[in-house]
Design an enzyme around this catalytic site. Structure first.
Site, short mmCIF file in Angstrom:
data_model
loop_
_atom_site.label_atom_id
_atom_site.label_comp_id
_atom_site.label_asym_id
_atom_site.label_seq_id
_atom_site.Cartn_x
_atom_site.Cartn_y
_atom_site.Cartn_z
N ASP A 54 -4.12 -26.59 43.54
CA ASP A 54 -5.18 -27.10 44.11
C ASP A 54 -6.14 -28.14 43.82
O ASP A 54 -7.03 -28.72 44.37
CB ASP A 54 -6.08 -25.75 44.65
CG ASP A 54 -5.96 -25.30 45.97
OD1 ASP A 54 -5.13 -25.85 46.90
OD2 ASP A 54 -6.22 -24.24 46.41
N GLN A 108 -7.58 -18.63 47.48
CA GLN A 108 -8.10 -19.13 48.99
C GLN A 108 -9.54 -18.99 48.91
O GLN A 108 -10.04 -17.72 48.63
CB GLN A 108 -7.28 -18.35 50.12
CG GLN A 108 -7.56 -19.06 51.35
CD GLN A 108 -7.12 -20.20 51.54
OE1 GLN A 108 -6.29 -20.58 51.32
NE2 GLN A 108 -8.05 -21.23 52.44
N LYS A 152 0.51 -21.71 54.51
CA LYS A 152 1.24 -22.17 53.03
C LYS A 152 2.31 -21.58 52.54
O LYS A 152 3.50 -21.96 51.82
CB LYS A 152 0.09 -22.11 52.00
CG LYS A 152 -1.16 -22.93 52.25
CD LYS A 152 -2.55 -22.75 51.43
CE LYS A 152 -3.56 -23.59 51.60
NZ LYS A 152 -4.85 -23.28 50.95
#
Ligand code: NAP
Length: 294
Positions: free
Chosen positions: A119, A96, A52
């Protein structure tokens, strides 16, 4: 059978994002900035975050990685999230997953400012998405929509079967595929581990989205002739013929299923690459205040 080529599409999308970031830079605007929080260094999370961050670099965005040891307390982690929330230079934040057992992921997600939740895991974004309001849509389902759209796949009136009901993939996917929009307007069946006679249900799917994390679970006898098959699964299986000692496998037994399909995603090279693009697109939206305003 036609491949839904995530490699090709992600290169195209990254080029589009890069062009937009270049325009912002040339106009003297603020460069979009994505922040990732990573707890521990456990293999796959480390790899995902690294790719990412690398993608941000490729498109000219700023990125910051904040690392914590696995014994970080929940309070320390929540404080870090709040600092990012309060920093006007930081546009998007991802934490994460998975997190260590002593940290409640829901509390962490709910602490992220919904306007920086690129997200799309915050309940406010999930609720807004379900209501059809502007929202950050979680990256994997959004990447799949983008893929269906860019390959001009018809979805209205089709039966879409989603296998797996996770909060990050299956559930939002099922909501998005039933919306009155394109891609959408499907009749959706959401299935899970308690579903009875899953093969029979899968055989009725015009669009089959497999997101269960069981390598090669979907076999040819579970797929209708001409179906569109989207394989979200991404698991490591031991493969001594590879230098790394493992191979990446999807949820679909590709070799036997592919000949029956009209379109299918490969693994790797399919949905996974689209997921990262969606994250970049959401970060760009966050920098522009497109979802919540500035
Ligand atoms: P997850 O949270 O483990 O959820 C799996 C879902 O599959 C659950 O709803 C589970 O049902 C269902 N399931 C498990 N076994 C089943 C069976 N035998 N029959 C029917 N349903 C079954 O998984 P996830 O996070 O959604 O991830 C799924 C896969 O996608 C994993 O391989 C993951 O690595 C991959 N993934 C890929 C990307 C990408 O970018 N390519 C992104 C995210 C995830 P219950 O709810 O009843 O337990």
């Amino acid at each position: 059978m036609q491949l839904l080529d995530g490699k090709f599409l992600s290169a195209q999308i990254k080029a589009e994002i890069k062009a937009e970031v270049t325009q912002i830079r040339e106009a003297g605007g603020k460069i979009p900035h994505l922040v990732a929080i990573l707890v521990g260094t456990a293999g796959r999370s480390e790899t995902y975050v690294a790719s990412k961050m690398k993608s941000c670099e490729e498109v000219g965005m700023h990125s910051t990685l904040i690392r914590f040891e696995p014994d970080v307390t929940e309070t320390e982690l929540l404080d870090a999230v709040r600092r990012v929330n309060d920093n006007p230079d930081m546009d998007g934040l991802i934490v994460q997953l998975p997190l260590p057992d002593h940290i409640d992921p829901n509390r962490v997600m709910e602490t992220i400012d919904p306007a920086k939740d690129v997200d799309g895991f915050h309940p406010v974004n999930i609720g807004r998405m379900a209501k059809g309001l502007p929202a950050y849509v979680s990256a994997t389902p959004q990447g799949i929509l983008e893929m269906l759209q860019r390959y001009d796949i018809k979805t209205a009136g089709k039966h879409c079967v989603v296998v797996g009901r996770s909060q990050i993939v299956g559930l939002p996917m099922s909501i998005l595929m039933q919306r009155n929009a394109y891609p959408g307007n499907c009749t959706v069946t959401l299935t899970h581990s308690r579903t009875q006679d899953l093969p029979a249900i899968c055989r009725t799917a015009d669009i089959l989205i497999a997101a269960l994390g069981k390598p090669e679970f979907i076999t040819a006898d579970m797929v209708k002739e001409g179906a569109v098959v989207i394989d979200v699964g991404l698991e490591r299986v031991v493969d001594t013929s590879k230098k790394s000692g493992f191979a990446l496998k999807g949820d679909v037994k590709f070799d036997e299923v592919a000949p029956k399909t009209s379109f299918i995603t490969p693994v790797p090279g399919g949905v996974g690459l689209m997921t990262i693009c969606s994250l970049m697109q959401n970060t760009l939206k966050a920098a522009r205040g497109e979802v919540y305003g500035k």
